[in-house]
Write a protein that holds these residues in place. Structure first.
Motif, short mmCIF file in Angstrom:
data_model
loop_
_atom_site.label_atom_id
_atom_site.label_comp_id
_atom_site.label_asym_id
_atom_site.label_seq_id
_atom_site.Cartn_x
_atom_site.Cartn_y
_atom_site.Cartn_z
N LEU B 52 67.39 34.59 -79.02
CA LEU B 52 68.36 33.49 -79.01
C LEU B 52 69.09 33.41 -77.68
CD1 LEU B 52 70.14 33.30 -82.44
CD2 LEU B 52 68.88 31.54 -81.26
N LEU B 53 69.47 34.56 -77.18
CA LEU B 53 70.19 34.59 -75.91
C LEU B 53 69.32 34.03 -74.80
CD1 LEU B 53 72.68 35.54 -74.28
CD2 LEU B 53 71.47 37.68 -73.90
N SER B 54 68.07 34.48 -74.77
CA SER B 54 67.15 34.00 -73.74
C SER B 54 66.97 32.50 -73.84
CB SER B 54 65.81 34.72 -73.90
OG SER B 54 64.76 33.94 -73.46
N ASP B 55 66.78 32.02 -75.06
CA ASP B 55 66.58 30.59 -75.26
C ASP B 55 67.81 29.80 -74.85
OD1 ASP B 55 65.13 28.26 -76.42
OD2 ASP B 55 66.84 28.27 -77.78
N THR B 56 68.97 30.31 -75.25
CA THR B 56 70.21 29.58 -74.95
C THR B 56 70.46 29.52 -73.44
OG1 THR B 56 71.06 30.46 -77.03
CG2 THR B 56 72.63 29.38 -75.60
N MET B 57 70.25 30.65 -72.77
CA MET B 57 70.44 30.66 -71.32
C MET B 57 69.52 29.64 -70.66
SD MET B 57 71.84 33.88 -69.86
CE MET B 57 70.64 35.09 -69.43
N ASP B 58 68.28 29.67 -71.13
CA ASP B 58 67.29 28.79 -70.55
C ASP B 58 67.65 27.32 -70.75
OD1 ASP B 58 64.51 28.90 -69.40
OD2 ASP B 58 64.24 27.52 -71.07
N GLN B 59 68.09 27.02 -71.98
CA GLN B 59 68.49 25.65 -72.28
C GLN B 59 69.68 25.24 -71.41
OE1 GLN B 59 67.49 23.39 -74.85
NE2 GLN B 59 65.72 24.62 -75.35
N TYR B 60 70.65 26.12 -71.32
CA TYR B 60 71.83 25.82 -70.53
C TYR B 60 71.45 25.51 -69.08
CZ TYR B 60 75.78 26.59 -73.68
OH TYR B 60 76.71 26.46 -74.66
#
Lengths: 1040, 356
Positions: B52-60
């Motif tokens: 989730l963290l990886s995905d969120t960072m990437d999206q941001y």
């Protein structure tokens, strides 16, 4: 002689502000080709300049046309100081040199700067007036088509597959020249980009020449790589498969051989032969096993002597069976077949390397698969002294290829398919690797005409299993393997496991679905210099390969499967460690026996807790196998296993098993189901290694429901794709902060890194469920001492759920029946085609033959016996008389009307930017590729000295990759295409220096630009001819 | 041991609506991850916190890269960097330019200047909207304001064209721009009960009837400024209250018409002169920019509050204003029918909207 290159600069948009005072830009454009430069006027004070220039005309040699890129530079005019460069566009004009590819480059292309990235776009028009040069001494090879696709491109038919072409060019790397100390990073990057463009062009031209020499007109499976050797130079090398291709232009492929007959009718609805129809190899045949052959040798670069197999580790297992003669294989077939086999073989052996970079083949091409062959060697790099004579590097590769060739021979095979080469460089040490699949080929594509008529006399093996039958002699197995009778046809022997580097043949009978299987390994290594380092590495390599192999085998069994396709083993070297990553797609081949259980054995049955531990583990493993079998729908093996118990199965059972198959072919005459007792695969936990193995085995987390993955072109067991595809690249760099890590610790970290990456991908793509990640391509690197870099490129494709459920048992039957019905049609086609190709082939093939005989006997290796040479000469004499006509073929004009009519088929999207699909696969689901526009091969460098400001390393690379995608899409669109197939990112180098706030990255991408039409649209066109006309008029303005 | 670099780039840019909203709302990456975990996405997709963290960072990161394009939505459709399907583009733009009613109420009518921006932390504290989100919304207002300020032609269409906003959102922005350029006072305590939509409605009325563009689309001037000539003419209405005869006459006409039709007739009759004076005085003062700012406060203080204290229903108000407007036309010495209609039409609908 020459061509005239014409360039028009139309306009720019979204330019950056270059003049802070006015917030505007006074832009003009520099157009350069070779040594000629033109300039547009300055368009003052605008961020959206409209230059609308005249046509700039360059009159140039075709050699230059092939080598040089068109270089467009956008600048900001400055009255008082030097003009500032905004950015550049390099345009490869090669696609315009081939009459069948694109005719014009027109569109918005991003203006790229190596420091600032994309800075606006420029609209250009590029055309070439080209006069084809027929001079036999020419140095150019315009008109040879290049395809990255590793199968026969979708709208072509293979007339001949000539074989392996390779070339490499070397140069000094501008980054390491003395002048680099005084010039700006931008100038250095640009020099590098330009040089690589030039070298790629030159390489392609040289390969093209080789193809023309062989009598071909195309290169399929073209694979170009860069070796950034640092101080010692820059190597660009390429391999490919030379072919004679023919456009499938009309309904009946019969008329396709006569271009003059081809009518411009464009009814594409009819399935065209040679394309998607799951073909059936009309083959007979002996059997097949697997084996990875490892072999590493180290020789200091200075010695040119071709010392062979010095540190021969595993090859010693391989008894050198009857070198060079295919006699061993033909035992169970009639004498006619043996003769045929021999002839095919001789045709192949006249070639220096009977290698093919293709991974999937037209029907009748592949007869039997032997197994994976691979070779590696460790070299010390040395400065390239004379760029014009790249002999050292050539010799290195020659050595490796010879090894591969002899490995294949040991497997009783005369050809290597799915062949690829790669390198891994760390400082001055370089590991060269090559791998492929040893195989026996059908005669149809590799030999000339007359023999083809014999072809039909060959025994017909069932289509779905023929390739599994062993090609080597049963009594002389090159390695320990358990042979059984084919579980499908019961007539020929098959091995218990099959490893290959090729794609799963479309006609293969598969049970259930496939899945991605990876073996990951990390080994520490002491820091060392020079030869010591090289020796250390070459000592480690065999162990690394052995363990990778064991891991693959265990994981395969854990999934209840019995074969691997698309196997790719990558070994990457760093200063303190070696990384090994093997990826493949596991499949349950119906023809092969079901894999045995995995049994764990302790070393000594000592105390109870230990035994309990073991039985726990055993239970876990059994559970996992059961779960996997369910997940991948690998169910039939249970039935098979029942049969194993009784040598003579119940008739009922048997008929159930063989029902579908008995319809297709002659009765099973002989039934011998007795085979070696199925020993369980025993894993002994007597040392830490085994514990580690088991651990690795069990740590692979299952995929979330709705996901499947594979690294091949097609996913066995899934056919009903939707049109939704999503290509992506993901890169991760992991820092190991702890310097003293054990092998196990490293392994765990590396394995977790890959697993977590996969998990992230599944999560990202959850909206596409049910979906399959196809062509998952992992690349590992050790960019720095404590860094591990993993890059993945793949395409996610959705499929319709409803049909997948019934895919278990039924689809097997269904596809088979379908295959059988198609088989009948196919047979007729084949016969027709054979008759034709027999008349047209001599022209093309002779040249290759005579050339080989003319120049190579001296250079050829020890392998070829004098008998072969004699035979070869006989061939030459027989066919020598036709030689002069061969050039005619090259000049033969291609159906013009065809290519023009296709232009109108372009599908444009409503929005102002053409949507361009990208995929690493050779096809687009639900659509038909109607035209290949040429190869895209681009190289970019990006550098920054304000890393933090650009969002850190992730922000920097994210932007860069997005920019590369954007540029690729723009170039495809400018060629008139709407998709890039067989896309690959071959190089993704990333270097950082956070202390200096700097980073640099290099990316190399390639693929085939194509036009595709949705199948639904296609039907509409063919049903209503008028609609085609309307579309033509509506698109009139966009055409050429 | 740490992940040093982690990127995901799709040929079609993947953007998660939910994460986009979190980003817009000003959540930090770690807060966004928390929200997502609470939303139960982990169980749904078999993910873990790391993923989730990886995905969120990437999206941001993707959103940040997209943000500069969102500043010029027209560019989003012909840029080459991100391949985003048109429906997604529309979603991105709409959500990026969406604003919180609570926030807009705070800045409506204020000058969109650096000073106001500096005070955004107060606004954030007061409304509970994150400062980051406040800044985005404020910058959006300012950006739209700056672009439209210079343009000719109808305000709403200009906004819709330049920022590719859906109909309603375009109108709202027109209101914001209109309020900002005329600096209407909306923050006074007495006006607190009014919602943004109330003001937006009134702005629409004013734009459609009182600006230069309302009379003549071909005029060079734009929709943002009130029609000076008209404001000048409004002074002439004063005759309705300065001329005693006219006032009485007007009153009797209105009272005759209202008699028996409402429960608050007595109050109406008693207050007629006061109310009439208020409305005409508002009209007469509008020529002064300062009084324009107080337009709404005047309406509330001088008309709505008296009516409210007399417990008029909105039906009563409607009735009263209808007859009040119409009766003026019957007065024989009153000549300014055009101006009166133009004035009272807007006043009537505004009062009816904000009378609650």
């Amino acid at each position: 002689m020459p061509g005239k290159l014409k360039v028009k600069i139309v306009a720019g948009r979204h330019l950056p502000v270059m003049d802070r005072a006015s917030d505007l830009t006074d832009a003009f454009v520099d157009v350069k080709f070779g040594n000629t430069t033109f300039k547009t006027d300055v368009y003052p004070k605008s961020l959206n300049p409209q230059w609308n220039s005249e046509w700039f005309k360059f009159e140039v040699d075709d050699e230059d046309l092939q080598d040089e890129p068109l270089q467009i530079t956008v600048l900001d005019h400055d009255t008082y100081s030097a003009n500032d460069a905004i950015g550049k566009v390099y345009i490869d004009i090669d696609p315009l040199l081939c009459s069948e590819a694109a005719t014009v480059i027109s569109g918005w292309l991003p203006i790229y700067d190596t420091i600032h990235g994309i800075r606006g776009e420029i609209n250009v028009l590029v055309k070439v007036d080209f006069f084809n040069d027929l001079n036999r001494f020419r140095q150019s090879s315009c008109g040879v088509k290049f395809f990255c696709t590793t199968s026969i491109p979708r709208c072509y038919r293979a007339v001949m597959v000539h074989g392996f072409v390779e070339e490499l060019v070397v140069n000094e790397d501008p980054e390491y020249q003395w002048i680099d100390r005084i010039r700006t990073p931008r100038a250095s990057n640009e020099a590098r980009q330009r040089l690589i463009f030039l070298m790629s062009g030159e390489l392609q031209r040289k390969i093209g020449l080789k193809v023309l020499e062989m009598g071909g007109n195309a290169v399929v499976g073209y694979l170009q790589c860069f070796d950034l050797e640092g101080e010692s130079g820059l190597v660009v090398r390429a391999i490919g498969t030379a072919c004679t291709l023919e456009k499938i232009s009309t309904l009946t492929s019969a008329s396709a051989t006569h271009p003059s007959n081809s009518s411009p009718s464009k009814d594409m609805k009819e399935p065209v032969f040679g394309e998607e129809a799951p073909g059936i190899p009309l083959s007979s045949g002996p059997p097949t096993p697997l084996r990875v052959q490892t072999f590493s040798s180290f020789s200091p670069s200075k010695s040119y002597s071709r010392q062979s197999s010095s540190s021969d580790t595993e090859l010693s297992l391989t008894p050198k069976t009857g070198m060079g003669s295919g006699g061993s294989a033909g035992k169970e077939a009639g004498p006619l077949k043996a003769l045929l086999r021999q002839q095919t073989q001789s045709a192949l052996e006249q070639r220096e390397y009977p290698f093919f970079t293709l991974t999937s083949f037209p029907p009748g091409f592949l007869l039997h698969v032997g197994g994976v062959v691979s070779a590696r060697s460790v070299k010390l790099l040395d400065r390239i002294h004379n760029p014009d004579e790249p002999e050292t590097r050539d010799a290195w590769w020659e050595e490796i290829r010879q090894e591969i060739k002899s490995h294949a021979k040991a497997l009783g095979c005369h050809a290597v398919l799915g062949y690829s080469e790669s390198t891994s460089i760390c400082e001055e040490v370089c590991i060269l690797s090559a791998s492929g699949t040893a195989a026996i080929l059908g005669s149809r594509f590799v030999q000339d005409g007359p023999l083809d008529t014999d072809y039909r006399f060959e025994e017909v093996a069932p289509p779905g299993c023929g390739f599994c039958h062993i090609p080597y002699d049963e009594l002389n197995i090159p390695f320990p393997a358990q042979l059984t009778y084919c579980y499908y046809c019961r007539r020929f022997k098959v091995p218990d496991v099959l490893f290959t580097t090729i794609d799963l043949p479309t006609e293969a009978n598969v049970t259930g679905k496939g899945c991605l299987i990876q073996a990951r390994l990390c080994r520490t290594k002491k820091k060392a210099q020079g030869e010591g380092n090289a020796t250390a590495i070459s000592n480690l390599l065999p162990f690394l390969e052995y363990e990778l192999h064991t891991q693959l085998m265990n994981k395969l069994k854990l999934r209840g499967m019995n074969s691997l396709f698309g196997l790719r083993i990558q070994i990457s070297v760093g200063e303190t460690m070696l990384l090994g990553l093997a990826s493949a797609t596991g499949v349950y081949l119906t023809a092969l026996p079901s894999p045995g259980r995995i049994q764990i054995a302790g070393k000594t049955p000592s105390d109870i807790t230990y035994e309990q531990h073991i039985s726990n583990m055993q239970k876990k493993i059994n559970d996992t196998i059961a779960k996997n079998k369910e997940l991948y729908e690998v169910n039939p093996p249970e039935v098979v296993e029942e049969m194993i118990g009784s040598p003579i199965p119940e008739p009922r059972q048997r008929s159930r098993l063989l029902r579908s198959h008995s319809e297709s072919s002659d009765e099973v005459t002989e039934l011998d189901l007795s085979h070696g007792k199925k020993d369980a695969f025993v894993l002994e936990i007597d040392d830490t290694d085994a514990v580690e193995d088991i651990h690795a085995l069990l740590t692979d987390s299952p995929m979330p429901p709705g996901f499947y993955s594979c690294n091949t072109e097609i996913m066995p067991g899934i056919q009903n794709w939707t049109s939704a595809i999503q290509m992506f690249t993901s890169v991760r760099v992991f820092r190991l902060n702890n310097a003293n890590l054990t092998n196990q610790g490293l392994n765990k970290i590396f394995s977790d890194l890959c697993e977590n990456l996969l998990k992230s991908l599944y999560f990202k793509l959850r909206s596409m469920i049910p979906c399959c990640l196809c062509h998952l391509n992992f690349t590992v690197a050790v960019p720095e001492d404590e860094l591990i870099q993993v890059a993945v490129t793949a395409v996610a494709m959705s499929f319709y759920k409803d049909q997948t459920l019934e895919n278990g048992r039924q689809s097997g039957d269904k596809t088979l029946i379908k295959a059988i019905t198609e088989n009948d049609e196919q047979l007729q086609f084949n016969l027709e085609l054979n008759a034709e190709s027999s008349s047209s082939n001599p022209l093309s093939s002779t040249k290759g033959l005579s050339d080989v005989s003319g120049s190579h006997p001296s250079a050829r290796d020890r392998c070829s016996s004098w008998i072969e040479q004699l035979r070869l000469k006989a061939h030459t004499i027989r066919r020598g008389s036709v030689k002069t006509t061969s050039s005619l073929e090259k000049a033969s004009p291609l159906p013009e009307g065809r290519s023009r009519s296709l232009q109108s088929n372009r599908s444009y999207s409503g929005s102002s930017v053409t949507v361009v699909k990208m995929t690493p696969l050779s096809f687009i689901p639900g659509a038909k590729i109607t035209k290949y526009l040429g190869i895209i091969n681009m190289f970019f460098i990006r550098e920054t000295s304000s890393l933090r400001e650009e969002g850190g390393v992730s922000g920097f690379l994210h932007t860069f990759i997005a920019e590369v995608f954007a540029m690729v899409r723009a170039h495809v669109a400018a060629l008139g295409g709407n998709a890039l197939v067989s896309y690959s990112m071959k190089e993704c180098v990333f270097m950082e220096n956070p202390n200096k706030n700097q980073a640099q990255s290099l990316i190399n991408v390639s693929g085939d630009a194509v036009i595709f039409v949705r199948e639904s649209e296609l039907e509409a066109t063919s049903v209503q001819p008028q609609s085609a006309a309307t579309r033509e008029t509506s698109n009139g303005g966009d055409g050429t | 041991m740490s992940v040093e670099l982690d990127v995901f780039v799709g040929n079609t840019t993947i953007m998660d609506k939910e994460v986009f909203q979190l980003w817009l709302n000003g959540y930090t990456v770690s807060d966004a991850v928390k929200v997502r975990i609470e939303g139960g996405i982990m169980e749904e997709c078999e993910a873990n916190a790391e993923v989730l963290l990886s995905d969120t960072m990437d999206q941001y990161r993707t959103f940040q890269m997209c943000e500069r394009l969102l500043h010029h939505p027209a560019k989003l459709s012909n840029q080459l960097l991100f391949q985003i399907p048109p429906d997604r583009q529309a979603m991105l733009i709409e959500r990026y330019y969406a604003f919180d009613d609570a926030f807009v109420r705070e800045v409506l009518g204020k000058k969109l200047s650096k000073g106001t921006k500096k005070d955004l932390d107060d606004v954030s504290a007061k409304t509970g909207i994150m400062l980051k989100s406040c800044r985005r919304q404020f910058d959006n207002f300012k950006r739209v304001f700056k672009v439209v300020e210079e343009l000719k032609g109808p305000l709403v269409e200009n906004i819709q064209q330049h920022f590719l906003l859906p109909d309603q959102l375009g109108r709202d922005y027109a209101a914001i721009v209109f309020f900002a350029s005329n600096r209407f006072e909306t923050g006074k305590k007495k006006l607190q009960y009014l919602t943004f939509q109330d003001f937006a409605f009134c702005a629409g009325q004013l734009i459609n009837h009182w600006t230069v563009g309302a009379v003549d689309n071909m005029m060079d001037d734009m929709d943002v400024d009130l029609d000076k000539e008209f404001l000048q003419d409004l002074k002439d209405l004063k005759i309705l209250i300065t001329d005693k005869d006219l006032l009485d006459q007007h009153k009797s006409l209105v009272c005759t018409a209202l008699r028996g039709k409402t429960n608050v007739f007595n109050e109406m009759e008693a207050n007629f002169k006061n109310l009439s004076r208020s409305l005409v005085n508002i009209a007469a003062k509008l020529i002064n920019a300062k009084d324009v700012r107080d337009f709404f406060i005047d309406l509330v203080e001088k008309f709505i509050e008296p009516c409210r204290s007399d417990r008029w229903t909105s039906i009563d108000v409607n009735l009263y204003l209808t007859h009040y407007t119409n009766s003026a036309h019957i007065l024989d010495t009153f000549k300014h029918h055009g101006v009166w209609t133009r004035y009272m039409g807007v006043i009537k609908s505004c009062i009816l909207r904000i009378y609650h």
